[in-house]
Design a protein around this motif. Structure first.
Motif, PDB file in Angstrom:
ATOM      1  N   LYS A 173     -29.639  96.395  53.681  1.00 51.89           N
ATOM      2  CA  LYS A 173     -29.855  97.766  53.211  1.00 51.89           C
ATOM      3  C   LYS A 173     -30.018  97.836  51.694  1.00 51.89           C
ATOM      4  O   LYS A 173     -30.695  98.739  51.189  1.00 51.89           O
ATOM      5  CB  LYS A 173     -28.707  98.664  53.671  1.00 51.89           C
ATOM      6  CG  LYS A 173     -28.685  98.875  55.180  1.00 51.89           C
ATOM      7  CD  LYS A 173     -27.619  99.867  55.621  1.00 51.89           C
ATOM      8  CE  LYS A 173     -27.651 100.075  57.131  1.00 51.89           C
ATOM      9  NZ  LYS A 173     -26.625 101.034  57.579  1.00 51.89           N
ATOM     10  N   GLU A 176     -33.535  97.683  51.240  1.00 48.25           N
ATOM     11  CA  GLU A 176     -34.245  98.617  52.127  1.00 48.25           C
ATOM     12  C   GLU A 176     -34.941  97.901  53.284  1.00 48.25           C
ATOM     13  O   GLU A 176     -36.074  98.229  53.649  1.00 48.25           O
ATOM     14  CB  GLU A 176     -35.255  99.472  51.350  1.00 48.25           C
ATOM     15  CG  GLU A 176     -34.609 100.422  50.359  1.00 48.25           C
ATOM     16  CD  GLU A 176     -35.611 101.387  49.742  1.00 48.25           C
ATOM     17  OE1 GLU A 176     -36.828 101.133  49.814  1.00 48.25           O
ATOM     18  OE2 GLU A 176     -35.170 102.400  49.184  1.00 48.25           O
ATOM     19  N   TYR A 178     -34.240  97.217  57.217  1.00 44.27           N
ATOM     20  CA  TYR A 178     -33.384  97.685  58.305  1.00 44.27           C
ATOM     21  C   TYR A 178     -33.664  96.854  59.548  1.00 44.27           C
ATOM     22  O   TYR A 178     -34.822  96.592  59.893  1.00 44.27           O
ATOM     23  CB  TYR A 178     -33.626  99.178  58.543  1.00 44.27           C
ATOM     24  CG  TYR A 178     -33.432  99.962  57.265  1.00 44.27           C
ATOM     25  CD1 TYR A 178     -32.149 100.268  56.811  1.00 44.27           C
ATOM     26  CD2 TYR A 178     -34.520 100.297  56.467  1.00 44.27           C
ATOM     27  CE1 TYR A 178     -31.957 100.926  55.605  1.00 44.27           C
ATOM     28  CE2 TYR A 178     -34.342 100.957  55.257  1.00 44.27           C
ATOM     29  CZ  TYR A 178     -33.062 101.269  54.828  1.00 44.27           C
ATOM     30  OH  TYR A 178     -32.871 101.909  53.623  1.00 44.27           O
ATOM     31  N   ASN A 232     -27.462 103.878  63.778  1.00 44.83           N
ATOM     32  CA  ASN A 232     -26.521 104.227  62.710  1.00 44.83           C
ATOM     33  C   ASN A 232     -26.126 103.028  61.867  1.00 44.83           C
ATOM     34  O   ASN A 232     -25.912 103.146  60.651  1.00 44.83           O
ATOM     35  CB  ASN A 232     -25.267 104.881  63.296  1.00 44.83           C
ATOM     36  CG  ASN A 232     -25.544 106.278  63.826  1.00 44.83           C
ATOM     37  OD1 ASN A 232     -26.419 106.977  63.320  1.00 44.83           O
ATOM     38  ND2 ASN A 232     -24.802 106.691  64.839  1.00 44.83           N
ATOM     39  N   PRO A 237     -32.439 105.331  57.026  1.00 43.76           N
ATOM     40  CA  PRO A 237     -31.903 106.690  56.856  1.00 43.76           C
ATOM     41  C   PRO A 237     -32.925 107.723  57.316  1.00 43.76           C
ATOM     42  O   PRO A 237     -34.134 107.474  57.307  1.00 43.76           O
ATOM     43  CB  PRO A 237     -31.662 106.783  55.345  1.00 43.76           C
ATOM     44  CG  PRO A 237     -32.574 105.763  54.735  1.00 43.76           C
ATOM     45  CD  PRO A 237     -32.675 104.659  55.741  1.00 43.76           C
TER      46      PRO A 237
END
Length: 435
Positions: A173, A176, A178, A232, A237
């Motif tokens: 993360k 960035e 995921y 989650n 996000p």
């Protein structure tokens, strides 16, 4: 001489204006997916062959398109001459006499070449009511470089357990990246398409054999818990706003370790003009939970003609052009074989040029052929459809349930609350419909 030249010019202008005035305009409603955008850029080929037909486009986001065309055809509004609709709508609308039969397309169209799994879903009582522009199932698309860095190897047929382990290993993360991207945007064809297919693999059903909703089952609880945990802990996000196009963009930017979604995306994630990770993408079958059902769906975006159009013959000419072998060859010539619309014709999967250019071709075909709309889940169901339930009420209840699950993903309610609400609203809608 001046007068003669002036008369000639006036005559030429009059002929141009006369041709424009006599041209027949057909209005086409379509979705803002990449293959449809590409089609619009190639329509000079159609208008050159049919100078008496002009095309007017209405291009909409998926949820909006579904709402607009459904409202129009149910009210006999007549706004569109060609509609982009899917495997869910075609048989329902055909039985309502809302669509024009395409059984009279010329012999060279070769309807027998359409993949049986796709053609059967668009056929009612032996009549073809829509022509498939592209067909799809779902599969895992993943970053081979990140998988290698994680010291893992993607199986040809992964389990959900492996997917979760890989998502954890690939998540970074701070940079960035995921581990997994999945649909979160509410809609019966957005998050509920994914979640319904996923639930099949966990043994869940929309309804039991008495048409009683099953969101209160352990299988649905496991499905939603797994989905929310994945998103989650390892997802991007704002995922509750992400549908197909948003996740496609994230994957192309290198921000997704894995993306489980429509097989049609494969050409876009492997195209170096669009994707920063084009040279490091692998493919695997959609995951299972060890119960004998994978989480792959079956869908076709199709072109159909609403009954009552004043331009039926012109509309048929366009539908034939856009879904023909000739159009496939046009795309191959202009964009390369890897970018042709997939999943509709047997001949495409017998074409060695395509197979050589498209590393995802075999997985796409395998996934399409493995989906079983008549037996979608582990236990028996009273409906057909893999990622949808083929009843008119599904568009409404699917969207309502999708809103509850999207709210749970956004942290606005718990999984238990979302399932309770989905159960109650589905029961109310089905009771009101007389099931």
């Amino acid at each position: 001489m001046y007068l003669t030249n002036a008369r000639r010019a006036a005559t030429a202008i009059a002929l141009v204006w006369g041709a424009a005035a006599s041209a027949e305009t057909i209005t086409i409603a379509t979705v803002n997916n990449g293959d449809m955008i590409r089609m619009q850029g190639l329509t000079a080929d159609f208008t050159e062959q049919n100078p008496d037909i002009e095309l007017e486009w209405v291009t909409l986001e998926e949820n909006v398109l579904r709402q607009r065309v459904t409202q129009d055809i149910a009210s006999n509004g007549g706004q569109f001459d060609v509609m982009t609709i899917g495997t869910y709508e075609v048989p329902i609308w055909a039985k309502n006499d809302w669509l024009v039969s395409l059984n009279d397309l010329p012999e060279e169209y070769d309807a027998e070449d359409l993949l049986p799994a796709i053609r059967d879903g668009l056929t009612v009582d032996g009549e073809l009511y829509a022509a498939p522009f592209y067909g799809e199932s779902s599969m895992v698309m993943y970053r081979t470089d990140l998988m290698e860095e994680a010291g893992m190897e993607m199986p040809e047929a992964p389990t959900w357990e492996f997917i979760e382990e890989a998502a954890a290993a690939m998540t970074d993360k701070d940079n960035e990246v995921y581990g997994i991207c999945l649909r979160g945007k509410a809609g019966w064809g957005e998050n509920m398409a994914f979640l319904t297919a996923m639930s099949n693999s966990f043994g869940a059903r929309w309804f039991d054999m008495d048409w009683q909703p099953q969101f209160d089952s352990e299988a649905w609880a496991t499905t939603l818990d797994t989905y929310l945990r994945l998103m989650n802990e390892y997802g991007p996000p704002g995922a509750s706003n992400n549908g197909f196009n948003e996740n496609l963009s994230l994957f192309q930017q290198g921000k997704c370790g894995m993306w489980i979604d429509a097989t049609v995306a494969a050409s876009f994630v492997t195209n170096p003009d669009d994707s920063t990770v084009a040279d490091s993408v692998g493919f695997a079958l959609a995951p299972d939970a060890g119960l004998g059902k994978r989480s792959n769906w079956l869908w076709a975006w199709t072109l159909a003609i609403p009954a009552g159009t004043d331009s039926e013959e012109a509309a048929k000419k366009f539908v034939q052009w856009a879904t023909s072998k000739g159009y496939t060859e046009l795309v191959a010539e202009e964009e390369g074989w890897a970018n042709v619309p997939p999943g509709t014709r047997t001949s495409l999967y017998e074409n060695q040029e395509y197979l050589d250019a498209a590393p995802f071709a075999q997985k796409t075909l395998e996934s399409i052929q493995a989906a079983d709309p008549t037996n979608p889940s582990v236990d028996e169901v009273p409906y057909t459809g893999v990622q949808f339930v083929a009843i008119p009420e599904f568009a409404g209840i699917g969207t309502l349930a999708g809103q509850e699950f999207s709210a749970a993903l956004a942290g606005q309610q718990s999984a238990e609350e979302a399932l309770e609400k989905a159960q109650a609203l589905t029961a109310d809608e089905m009771e009101a419909a007389g099931y």
